[in-house]
Design a protein around this motif. Structure first.
Motif, short mmCIF file in Angstrom:
data_model
loop_
_atom_site.label_atom_id
_atom_site.label_comp_id
_atom_site.label_asym_id
_atom_site.label_seq_id
_atom_site.Cartn_x
_atom_site.Cartn_y
_atom_site.Cartn_z
N ALA A 85 30.66 56.31 66.25
CA ALA A 85 31.91 55.58 66.02
C ALA A 85 32.49 55.93 64.65
N ASP A 86 31.65 56.01 63.63
CA ASP A 86 32.12 56.40 62.30
C ASP A 86 32.71 57.81 62.31
N ARG A 87 32.07 58.74 63.02
CA ARG A 87 32.59 60.11 63.11
C ARG A 87 33.94 60.13 63.83
N LEU A 88 34.09 59.32 64.88
CA LEU A 88 35.37 59.25 65.59
C LEU A 88 36.48 58.70 64.71
N ILE A 89 36.17 57.68 63.92
CA ILE A 89 37.16 57.13 62.99
C ILE A 89 37.61 58.21 62.02
N ASP A 90 36.67 58.96 61.47
CA ASP A 90 37.01 60.05 60.54
C ASP A 90 37.85 61.12 61.23
N ARG A 91 37.48 61.47 62.46
CA ARG A 91 38.23 62.49 63.19
C ARG A 91 39.65 62.03 63.51
N ILE A 92 39.79 60.77 63.91
CA ILE A 92 41.12 60.24 64.19
C ILE A 92 41.97 60.24 62.92
N ALA A 93 41.36 59.83 61.80
CA ALA A 93 42.08 59.80 60.53
C ALA A 93 42.51 61.20 60.10
N GLY A 94 41.76 62.22 60.47
CA GLY A 94 42.09 63.58 60.09
C GLY A 94 42.94 64.32 61.11
N SER A 95 43.43 63.63 62.13
CA SER A 95 44.15 64.31 63.22
C SER A 95 45.66 64.42 62.99
N GLY A 96 46.11 64.12 61.80
CA GLY A 96 47.54 64.23 61.53
C GLY A 96 48.24 62.88 61.44
N ILE A 97 47.51 61.80 61.73
CA ILE A 97 48.12 60.47 61.55
C ILE A 97 47.97 60.08 60.08
N SER A 98 48.73 59.11 59.66
CA SER A 98 48.67 58.68 58.26
C SER A 98 47.38 57.92 57.95
N ALA A 99 47.00 57.01 58.85
CA ALA A 99 45.79 56.21 58.63
C ALA A 99 45.40 55.52 59.92
N ILE A 100 44.16 55.09 59.97
CA ILE A 100 43.69 54.22 61.04
C ILE A 100 43.11 52.98 60.37
N VAL A 101 43.46 51.82 60.90
CA VAL A 101 42.94 50.56 60.36
C VAL A 101 42.02 49.97 61.42
N VAL A 102 40.78 49.78 61.04
CA VAL A 102 39.77 49.25 61.94
C VAL A 102 39.59 47.76 61.61
N HIS A 103 39.80 46.92 62.60
CA HIS A 103 39.72 45.47 62.40
C HIS A 103 38.39 44.94 62.94
N PRO A 104 37.48 44.54 62.05
CA PRO A 104 36.20 44.00 62.53
C PRO A 104 36.38 42.61 63.12
N ARG A 105 35.42 42.19 63.92
CA ARG A 105 35.49 40.86 64.54
C ARG A 105 35.02 39.76 63.62
N GLN A 106 34.25 40.09 62.63
CA GLN A 106 33.70 39.06 61.76
C GLN A 106 34.63 38.82 60.58
N ASP A 107 34.22 37.97 59.68
CA ASP A 107 35.05 37.59 58.53
C ASP A 107 35.04 38.65 57.44
N ARG A 108 35.33 39.87 57.82
CA ARG A 108 35.43 40.96 56.85
C ARG A 108 36.85 41.49 56.91
N PRO A 109 37.33 42.04 55.80
CA PRO A 109 38.68 42.58 55.81
C PRO A 109 38.76 43.86 56.64
N PRO A 110 39.95 44.19 57.14
CA PRO A 110 40.11 45.45 57.87
C PRO A 110 39.75 46.64 56.97
N ARG A 111 39.32 47.71 57.59
CA ARG A 111 38.97 48.94 56.89
C ARG A 111 40.04 49.99 57.19
N ARG A 112 40.74 50.46 56.15
CA ARG A 112 41.80 51.46 56.30
C ARG A 112 41.23 52.82 55.91
#
Length: 95
Positions: free
Chosen positions: A63-90
């Motif tokens: 999952a971490d590798r996919l997030i990195d690959r998506i972020a490097g695919s030409g989009i500006s950013a990906i924001v991952v929203h966790p289900r717990q009381d943690r802030p989103p990861r951009r």
């Protein structure tokens, strides 16, 4: 019904032997049906059992590798929203 989930049910606590196989299957199905439930607490007599999903570490790493690959695919950013009381990861390209 075939079990195609990528996670397994994990239970921690006293009185685990008192939780039936049918109840375990029902709890797994509940967690399948409602992904907004992060965990359950089951009370058995005077004890409580923590019930949650557990993913194998290779799934989390993939999952971490996919997030990195998506972020490097030409989009500006990906924001991952966790289900717990943690802030989103951009994540942006190059992070």
């Amino acid at each position: 019904m075939t079990d195609n989930r990528t996670w397994q049910l994990v239970m921690v606590g006293d009185s685990l032997r008192r939780i039936t196989v049918d109840a375990q299957a029902d709890m797994a199905r509940l967690l399948d049906l409602d992904p907004t439930i992060p965990h359950l607490t089951v009370e058995v007599g005077g004890a409580s059992v923590h019930v949650a999903r557990d993913w194998p570490s290779d799934r989390v790493e993939e999952a971490d590798r996919l997030i990195d690959r998506i972020a490097g695919s030409g989009i500006s950013a990906i924001v991952v929203h966790p289900r717990q009381d943690r802030p989103p990861r951009r994540v942006t390209a190059g992070e």
